[in-house]
Design a protein around this motif. Structure first.
Motif, short mmCIF file in Angstrom:
data_model
loop_
_atom_site.label_atom_id
_atom_site.label_comp_id
_atom_site.label_asym_id
_atom_site.label_seq_id
_atom_site.Cartn_x
_atom_site.Cartn_y
_atom_site.Cartn_z
N ILE A 102 7.90 1.84 11.01
CA ILE A 102 9.25 1.33 11.24
C ILE A 102 9.83 2.09 12.42
O ILE A 102 9.80 3.32 12.45
CB ILE A 102 10.13 1.50 9.99
CG1 ILE A 102 9.57 0.67 8.83
CG2 ILE A 102 11.56 1.09 10.30
CD1 ILE A 102 10.31 0.85 7.53
N ASN A 103 10.37 1.35 13.38
CA ASN A 103 11.00 1.95 14.55
C ASN A 103 12.43 1.44 14.68
O ASN A 103 12.70 0.26 14.38
CB ASN A 103 10.23 1.59 15.82
CG ASN A 103 8.84 2.18 15.82
OD1 ASN A 103 8.68 3.39 15.71
ND2 ASN A 103 7.84 1.34 15.91
N PHE A 104 13.33 2.33 15.12
CA PHE A 104 14.74 1.98 15.30
C PHE A 104 15.15 2.19 16.75
O PHE A 104 14.70 3.14 17.40
CB PHE A 104 15.64 2.85 14.42
CG PHE A 104 15.43 2.62 12.95
CD1 PHE A 104 16.04 1.55 12.31
CD2 PHE A 104 14.64 3.48 12.21
CE1 PHE A 104 15.84 1.34 10.95
CE2 PHE A 104 14.45 3.28 10.86
CZ PHE A 104 15.06 2.21 10.23
N ASP A 105 16.03 1.33 17.23
CA ASP A 105 16.65 1.47 18.54
C ASP A 105 18.15 1.30 18.34
O ASP A 105 18.68 0.19 18.49
CB ASP A 105 16.09 0.44 19.51
CG ASP A 105 16.65 0.59 20.91
OD1 ASP A 105 17.18 1.67 21.23
OD2 ASP A 105 16.58 -0.39 21.68
N PRO A 106 18.86 2.38 18.00
CA PRO A 106 20.29 2.25 17.68
C PRO A 106 21.19 2.35 18.91
O PRO A 106 20.85 3.00 19.90
CB PRO A 106 20.53 3.43 16.74
CG PRO A 106 19.54 4.45 17.16
CD PRO A 106 18.34 3.70 17.68
N SER A 107 22.34 1.71 18.82
CA SER A 107 23.44 1.89 19.77
C SER A 107 24.63 2.37 18.95
O SER A 107 24.47 2.75 17.80
CB SER A 107 23.75 0.59 20.50
OG SER A 107 24.39 -0.33 19.63
N TYR A 108 25.82 2.32 19.50
CA TYR A 108 26.99 2.79 18.76
C TYR A 108 27.44 1.81 17.68
O TYR A 108 28.08 2.20 16.72
CB TYR A 108 28.16 3.12 19.70
CG TYR A 108 28.78 1.90 20.32
CD1 TYR A 108 29.89 1.30 19.75
CD2 TYR A 108 28.25 1.34 21.48
CE1 TYR A 108 30.45 0.17 20.31
CE2 TYR A 108 28.81 0.22 22.04
CZ TYR A 108 29.90 -0.37 21.46
OH TYR A 108 30.45 -1.49 22.02
N THR B 125 24.69 5.89 17.67
CA THR B 125 25.18 6.81 18.69
C THR B 125 26.70 6.88 18.66
O THR B 125 27.36 6.07 18.00
CB THR B 125 24.72 6.36 20.08
OG1 THR B 125 25.24 5.05 20.35
CG2 THR B 125 23.19 6.32 20.18
N GLU B 126 27.26 7.83 19.38
CA GLU B 126 28.71 7.93 19.49
C GLU B 126 29.23 6.76 20.32
O GLU B 126 28.56 6.31 21.25
CB GLU B 126 29.12 9.25 20.14
CG GLU B 126 28.85 10.45 19.27
CD GLU B 126 29.36 11.73 19.89
OE1 GLU B 126 30.20 11.66 20.82
OE2 GLU B 126 28.91 12.80 19.45
N ALA B 127 30.43 6.31 20.01
CA ALA B 127 31.04 5.22 20.78
C ALA B 127 31.46 5.74 22.15
O ALA B 127 31.96 6.85 22.26
CB ALA B 127 32.26 4.67 20.04
N PRO B 128 31.26 4.94 23.18
CA PRO B 128 31.75 5.34 24.50
C PRO B 128 33.27 5.48 24.47
O PRO B 128 33.95 4.68 23.84
CB PRO B 128 31.33 4.19 25.42
CG PRO B 128 30.26 3.47 24.67
CD PRO B 128 30.54 3.68 23.22
#
Length: 112
Positions: free
Chosen positions: A1-7, A77-80
């Motif tokens: 299982i692989n993840f590619d997270p954004s905020y 991730t942290e929000a911009p």
């Protein structure tokens, strides 16, 4: 299982079983069933920034038996900072059918 997270979202890829008895994959996010699928690519949306999420991926066979599955975690991730929301957003249409929009900027150096 692989993840590619954004905020605010995370893409998850995985490999489904190759068994002829495989029927479907069940995806749980923080102990809640969110999707039943036969694909191997899922995107979670409307997530909160800078937060750890727990995913459990199980499969069902053609008899309906569900596996114990695999549990993994990922962190958004942290929000911009430039994506802060405005406050007191108001809209009105005047007599000439013009749209008037008013708001207050967030308290941030980018808005000064």
């Amino acid at each position: 299982i692989n993840f590619d997270p954004s905020y605010d979202s995370a893409r998850m890829t995985f490999t489904n079983p190759s068994s002829s008895e495989y029927a479907e994959t069940l995806i749980y996010l923080d102990n809640r069933l969110v999707l039943t699928t036969k694909t191997n690519d899922v995107t979670f949306e409307n997530l909160k920034p800078d937060r750890v999420y727990t995913v459990r991926v199980t499969t069902k066979n053609s008899d309906g038996d569900e596996s114990n599955g695999v549990v993994r975690t990922f962190k958004t991730t942290e929000a911009p900072k430039n994506l802060l929301e405005v406050e007191n957003l108001e809209m009105e249409i005047d007599e000439g059918n013009n749209i008037l929009i008013n708001w207050e900027n967030p308290e941030d150096d980018a808005f000064e």
